[in-house]
Design a protein around this motif. Structure first.
Motif, PDB file in Angstrom:
ATOM      1  N   LEU A   7       1.862 -60.755 -33.646  1.00  0.00           N
ATOM      2  CA  LEU A   7       2.530 -61.489 -32.568  1.00  0.00           C
ATOM      3  C   LEU A   7       4.042 -61.468 -32.749  1.00  0.00           C
ATOM      4  N   SER A   8       4.484 -61.645 -33.987  1.00  0.00           N
ATOM      5  CA  SER A   8       5.929 -61.608 -34.243  1.00  0.00           C
ATOM      6  C   SER A   8       6.511 -60.247 -33.897  1.00  0.00           C
ATOM      7  N   PHE A   9       5.803 -59.183 -34.273  1.00  0.00           N
ATOM      8  CA  PHE A   9       6.246 -57.829 -33.942  1.00  0.00           C
ATOM      9  C   PHE A   9       6.344 -57.646 -32.427  1.00  0.00           C
ATOM     10  N   LEU A  10       5.326 -58.111 -31.692  1.00  0.00           N
ATOM     11  CA  LEU A  10       5.333 -57.961 -30.238  1.00  0.00           C
ATOM     12  C   LEU A  10       6.472 -58.751 -29.603  1.00  0.00           C
ATOM     13  N   ILE A  11       6.694 -59.964 -30.081  1.00  0.00           N
ATOM     14  CA  ILE A  11       7.744 -60.807 -29.498  1.00  0.00           C
ATOM     15  C   ILE A  11       9.118 -60.183 -29.724  1.00  0.00           C
ATOM     16  N   VAL A  12       9.369 -59.767 -30.960  1.00  0.00           N
ATOM     17  CA  VAL A  12      10.678 -59.187 -31.284  1.00  0.00           C
ATOM     18  C   VAL A  12      10.890 -57.886 -30.510  1.00  0.00           C
ATOM     19  N   THR A  13       9.887 -57.031 -30.474  1.00  0.00           N
ATOM     20  CA  THR A  13      10.021 -55.746 -29.779  1.00  0.00           C
ATOM     21  C   THR A  13      10.228 -55.947 -28.284  1.00  0.00           C
ATOM     22  N   SER A  14       9.439 -56.841 -27.671  1.00  0.00           N
ATOM     23  CA  SER A  14       9.571 -57.095 -26.237  1.00  0.00           C
ATOM     24  C   SER A  14      10.935 -57.678 -25.907  1.00  0.00           C
ATOM     25  N   ALA A  15      11.383 -58.633 -26.719  1.00  0.00           N
ATOM     26  CA  ALA A  15      12.694 -59.237 -26.479  1.00  0.00           C
ATOM     27  C   ALA A  15      13.807 -58.200 -26.599  1.00  0.00           C
ATOM     28  N   ALA A  16      13.687 -57.313 -27.581  1.00  0.00           N
ATOM     29  CA  ALA A  16      14.698 -56.272 -27.757  1.00  0.00           C
ATOM     30  C   ALA A  16      14.725 -55.323 -26.562  1.00  0.00           C
TER      31      ALA A  16
ATOM     32  N   HIS B  11       2.291 -64.851  -8.199  1.00  0.00           N
ATOM     33  CA  HIS B  11       3.100 -65.393  -7.108  1.00  0.00           C
ATOM     34  C   HIS B  11       4.516 -64.819  -7.118  1.00  0.00           C
ATOM     35  N   SER B  12       5.092 -64.695  -8.306  1.00  0.00           N
ATOM     36  CA  SER B  12       6.502 -64.304  -8.357  1.00  0.00           C
ATOM     37  C   SER B  12       6.718 -62.835  -8.009  1.00  0.00           C
ATOM     38  N   VAL B  13       5.706 -61.972  -8.226  1.00  0.00           N
ATOM     39  CA  VAL B  13       5.906 -60.558  -7.898  1.00  0.00           C
ATOM     40  C   VAL B  13       6.121 -60.364  -6.397  1.00  0.00           C
ATOM     41  N   MET B  14       5.612 -61.299  -5.600  1.00  0.00           N
ATOM     42  CA  MET B  14       5.821 -61.183  -4.152  1.00  0.00           C
ATOM     43  C   MET B  14       7.291 -61.324  -3.797  1.00  0.00           C
ATOM     44  N   ILE B  15       8.017 -62.113  -4.568  1.00  0.00           N
ATOM     45  CA  ILE B  15       9.456 -62.261  -4.315  1.00  0.00           C
ATOM     46  C   ILE B  15      10.179 -60.959  -4.640  1.00  0.00           C
ATOM     47  N   GLN B  16       9.784 -60.306  -5.718  1.00  0.00           N
ATOM     48  CA  GLN B  16      10.418 -59.030  -6.044  1.00  0.00           C
ATOM     49  C   GLN B  16      10.073 -57.975  -5.005  1.00  0.00           C
ATOM     50  N   GLU B  17       8.820 -57.935  -4.549  1.00  0.00           N
ATOM     51  CA  GLU B  17       8.409 -56.942  -3.559  1.00  0.00           C
ATOM     52  C   GLU B  17       9.111 -57.148  -2.220  1.00  0.00           C
ATOM     53  N   LYS B  18       9.273 -58.399  -1.807  1.00  0.00           N
ATOM     54  CA  LYS B  18       9.854 -58.691  -0.492  1.00  0.00           C
ATOM     55  C   LYS B  18      11.379 -58.741  -0.513  1.00  0.00           C
ATOM     56  N   ARG B  19      11.934 -59.282  -1.627  1.00  0.00           N
ATOM     57  CA  ARG B  19      13.367 -59.568  -1.620  1.00  0.00           C
ATOM     58  C   ARG B  19      14.127 -58.930  -2.774  1.00  0.00           C
ATOM     59  N   GLY B  20      13.439 -58.241  -3.688  1.00  0.00           N
ATOM     60  CA  GLY B  20      14.130 -57.592  -4.795  1.00  0.00           C
ATOM     61  C   GLY B  20      14.731 -58.555  -5.786  1.00  0.00           C
ATOM     62  N   MET B  21      14.102 -59.717  -5.954  1.00  0.00           N
ATOM     63  CA  MET B  21      14.600 -60.753  -6.865  1.00  0.00           C
ATOM     64  C   MET B  21      13.615 -60.965  -8.012  1.00  0.00           C
ATOM     65  N   LEU B  22      14.079 -61.683  -9.051  1.00  0.00           N
ATOM     66  CA  LEU B  22      13.255 -62.102 -10.193  1.00  0.00           C
ATOM     67  C   LEU B  22      12.694 -60.917 -10.988  1.00  0.00           C
ATOM     68  N   LYS B  23      13.465 -59.850 -11.120  1.00  0.00           N
ATOM     69  CA  LYS B  23      12.971 -58.670 -11.832  1.00  0.00           C
ATOM     70  C   LYS B  23      12.750 -58.963 -13.316  1.00  0.00           C
ATOM     71  N   MET B  24      13.737 -59.556 -13.965  1.00  0.00           N
ATOM     72  CA  MET B  24      13.567 -59.881 -15.378  1.00  0.00           C
ATOM     73  C   MET B  24      12.490 -60.939 -15.570  1.00  0.00           C
ATOM     74  N   TRP B  25      12.466 -61.915 -14.692  1.00  0.00           N
ATOM     75  CA  TRP B  25      11.483 -63.001 -14.770  1.00  0.00           C
ATOM     76  C   TRP B  25      10.066 -62.426 -14.733  1.00  0.00           C
ATOM     77  N   ASN B  26       9.822 -61.451 -13.871  1.00  0.00           N
ATOM     78  CA  ASN B  26       8.483 -60.883 -13.758  1.00  0.00           C
ATOM     79  C   ASN B  26       8.087 -60.113 -15.013  1.00  0.00           C
ATOM     80  N   VAL B  27       9.027 -59.385 -15.579  1.00  0.00           N
ATOM     81  CA  VAL B  27       8.731 -58.694 -16.833  1.00  0.00           C
ATOM     82  C   VAL B  27       8.407 -59.705 -17.928  1.00  0.00           C
TER      83      VAL B  27
END
Length: 688
Positions: A317-326, A259-275
């Motif tokens: 999981l810890s590796f993925l979380i830390v790497t993604s957050a970084a 649902h949220s990707v539609m907001i980014q596609e239409k309005r260019g918002m929620l970029k970080m949220w979608n990632v």
């Protein structure tokens, strides 16, 4: 064959590590030859894991009980079908199967993008191969399917009786298809972060992958509900079991992402949220796999055998979380929105609220699932969290979502005017009020059930009105008949109208859930010839007469079957049979229920107990006293119908779109489609 399979696993693991290094290094240094080598490694890993999987199946079919995994999940009397599905029957094989599906999807993604999105592919290939390396490493070092026993037994232990069911053979693979398919959009998100290309391109590239993953995960959850309903013999379809919850977690965040990707596609918002949403969805998929195999939870369908695996998964999981957050923190300046939220009365606000509710539900389910472990860790006492907690929190959230389904797709972008609100919502609100009044007059007093039907009527009416408006507009513009206009409307905008069909299925499922408020249940002990009656909430009366009980040997088991005649309102309505199955190898007993299905309710029969089961089996007591548990469950069939509608809607949205339609501006006639009060009101004409 098994020796070849084990060697193939080792070679696949080495190639996956090698390809991962080449993918990231090739992307960083701009070395196309290294990137090509990484992509070829993906294909090679898929082929090697396929060989290894075939070797495991061959070991099952060949009754090679010298292998610990085969001996633990098969025996000579097990049918060929269940021997083949032994690949994913236990912890060890299911990890190989996970890797097989991930390698397959990785190969498809690489092949699809062999000539496009080349700037993304080095890191995409590297990310996919890192995940593959992890699962192959777990298999090889902690849960090897080719581990030999000290001796070769004459026969195996056999498959868990609860897994010897059709729905259970397709439920885990379908879930795994969803879990693994979410890895592809995750890999593109990581690539977008590493390359700095954080516009909508990575989203549009992976749109169908996300839908495909959601399709499989949704169906996998529904198949699991069907299995629980027909196999466990308790009369329900969802118990908030930890493994059930584990599969629900990524579904909630994945749905929010769609649902949220539609907001980014239409309005260019929620970029970080979608990632963050797609990263969270993948992490929760891995978490679900960990939870099922960690041995930390008690569940009727947990695969846990080796607690060492739990620490390996936690480390990954810890590796993925830390790497993604970084990575997200590193690129934080690239997430600046192109527009701002202008009004709470807008589609952006509705979708954002929708996202917050989905995420709140995810955290609620996760907290309730993990709280027993947390409490045990801090206090030494495991405090159980049962269905009452989950229902108390999630039913209100679900009802809120049910209402939002009717608001988000039709309210205007940016800011809705009063005229827009009246035009779009007057008919749905009126329909909901009428349905609520009728149900109240007819005696529906349960608050949650009444709210479900009222909000469901509101949402379903908005969906019907949207289809009607679009079909009418296209029929007027093109001079087509209603049916042809409807079909062409769906073909022209499959994503939007496929989404409406999914929403309609969601509404139907919720109405099926609401029927549980009026379940009727009786439990009684009967002698042959005795009867019990039970009333349906729809005004019917069922009379069940216990006729006889018989026993006979079957493959891998002995069946004890009770036959019950059913009459509905005094007229014969068939025979129900309920069973107790004694499995010889495992010395376990399982129940098989009898279900009489109708469009609006199920009559559900459980053989709860037998006073002399051995006498029935030995033939010394053919007329034992039997204890039956009988339920009348209104609207349960609607759950499965709603799931089918959701699947159809997703396939419509997934289907490749037709060629762009020719413009209609050159047509000589002028068509009026009401008064256009604002830009959003023109959508029905434009879409048509």
């Amino acid at each position: 064959m098994t020796q070849i399979g084990e060697v193939a696993l080792w070679v696949a693991f080495i190639l996956a590590l090698w390809g991962a290094v080449l993918g990231f290094a090739g992307g960083h240094r701009g070395r196309g030859d290294w990137v090509l080598s990484a992509e070829r490694s993906v294909y090679a890993v898929f082929g090697l894991v396929a060989v290894s999987s075939a070797a495991i199946i061959a070991a099952f079919v060949g009754n090679q009980y010298g292998y610990k995994y085969v001996a633990g999940y098969s025996n000579r009397e097990l049918s060929l079908f269940y021997k083949i599905t032994g690949l994913w029957a236990g912890q060890t094989g299911s990890l190989v199967f996970w890797a097989l599906l991930l390698a397959m999807f990785s190969s498809i993604a690489v092949f699809q993008n062999r000539r496009r999105n080349r700037e993304f592919m080095p890191y995409v290939s590297g990310t996919l191969l890192v995940v593959l390396s992890f699962f192959l490493g777990v298999v090889l070092f902690a849960s090897n399917p080719f581990q030999l026993m000290d001796f070769t037994p004459a026969d195996g232990r056999g498959l868990n009786p609860q897994l010897q069911n059709y729905w259970m053979t397709i439920h885990p693979p379908t879930l795994y298809l969803g879990f693994t398919a979410f890895t592809v959009p995750f890999a593109f998100a990581v690539s977008a972060l590493l390359s700095g290309r954080l516009d909508t391109r990575w989203i549009t590239t992976t749109r169908r992958w996300t839908l495909l993953a959601w399709f499989f995960l949704t169906n996998g959850i529904i198949f699991g509900m069907m299995w629980a309903y027909v196999e466990l013999g308790w009369g329900g379809y969802w118990f908030w079991d930890p493994v059930e919850n584990a599969s629900l977690l990524p579904w909630l965040t994945g749905t929010a992402f769609l649902h949220s990707v539609m907001i980014q596609e239409k309005r260019g918002m929620l970029k970080m949220w979608n990632v963050l949403l797609i990263v969270s969805t993948f992490l929760l998929s891995v978490f679900a796999t960990f939870l099922t195999r960690s041995g930390l939870i008690e569940s009727v369908h947990s695969f846990a055998q080796n607690l060492t695996i739990s620490w390996i998964f936690l480390g990954f999981l810890s590796f993925l979380i830390v790497t993604s957050a970084a990575l997200v923190w590193w690129r934080r300046d690239a997430f600046a929105p192109e527009n701002r939220l202008e009004s709470v009365l807008s589609r952006e606000a509705a979708f954002l609220l929708n996202n917050l509710v989905f995420v709140a539900a995810m955290f609620t389910v996760m907290w309730g699932t993990m709280f027993p472990l947390i409490s045990e860790g801090f206090t030494g006492q495991k405090i159980s969290v049962g269905p009452p907690f989950f229902n108390r929190v999630n039913i209100p959230l679900g009802l809120f979502l049910l209402g939002l389904l009717g608001v988000g797709p039709v309210i205007a972008w940016r800011k809705a005017t009063g005229r827009n609100l009246v035009r779009n919502f007057s008919t749905p609100v009126g329909a909901a009020l009428v349905v609520g009044a009728v149900l109240w007059v007819t005696g529906v007093r349960n608050t949650y059930a009444l709210l479900t039907f009222v909000l469901g009527s509101f949402t379903m009416t908005t969906i019907v009105v949207e289809f009607w408006k679009g079909t009418r507009a296209r029929a007027r513009i093109e001079g087509e008949g209603a049916v042809k206009a409807f079909v062409h409307l769906m073909q022209r905008n499959r994503r939007r109208y496929g989404g409406y069909v999914v929403h309609a299925g969601f509404v139907v499922m919720f109405m099926g859930f609401a029927g549980s408020a009026y379940d009727v249940e009786k439990q009684v002990a009967l002698r042959p010839g005795e009867s019990l009656s039970i009333a349906s909430p729809f005004g019917h009366t069922y009379l069940l007469t216990y006729q006889a009980m018989s026993a006979y040997p079957a493959t891998n088991m002995t069946k004890v079957i009770a036959s019950v005649d059913v009459a509905k309102d005094g007229r014969p309505a068939g025979v129900l049979t309920a069973e107790k199955r004694s499995y010889r190898q495992r010395e376990e007993v399982a129940s098989e229920v009898g279900i009489r299905r109708a469009w609006n309710e199920d009559l559900y029969l459980i053989l709860a107990g037998i006073d002399d089961a051995n006498g029935v089996i030995n033939g010394t007591n053919p007329r034992p006293i039997a204890t039956f548990r009988v339920l009348v469950q209104p609207l349960v069939p609607w759950i499965w119908i709603g799931g089918l509608i959701m699947a159809i809607g997703t396939l419509v949205a997934l289907w490749p779109g037709a060629e762009p339609a020719r413009p209609v501006v050159a047509r000589p006639k002028v068509v009026r489609v009401g008064r256009m009060a604002d830009a959003d009101a023109e959508s029905e004409l434009v879409e048509a």
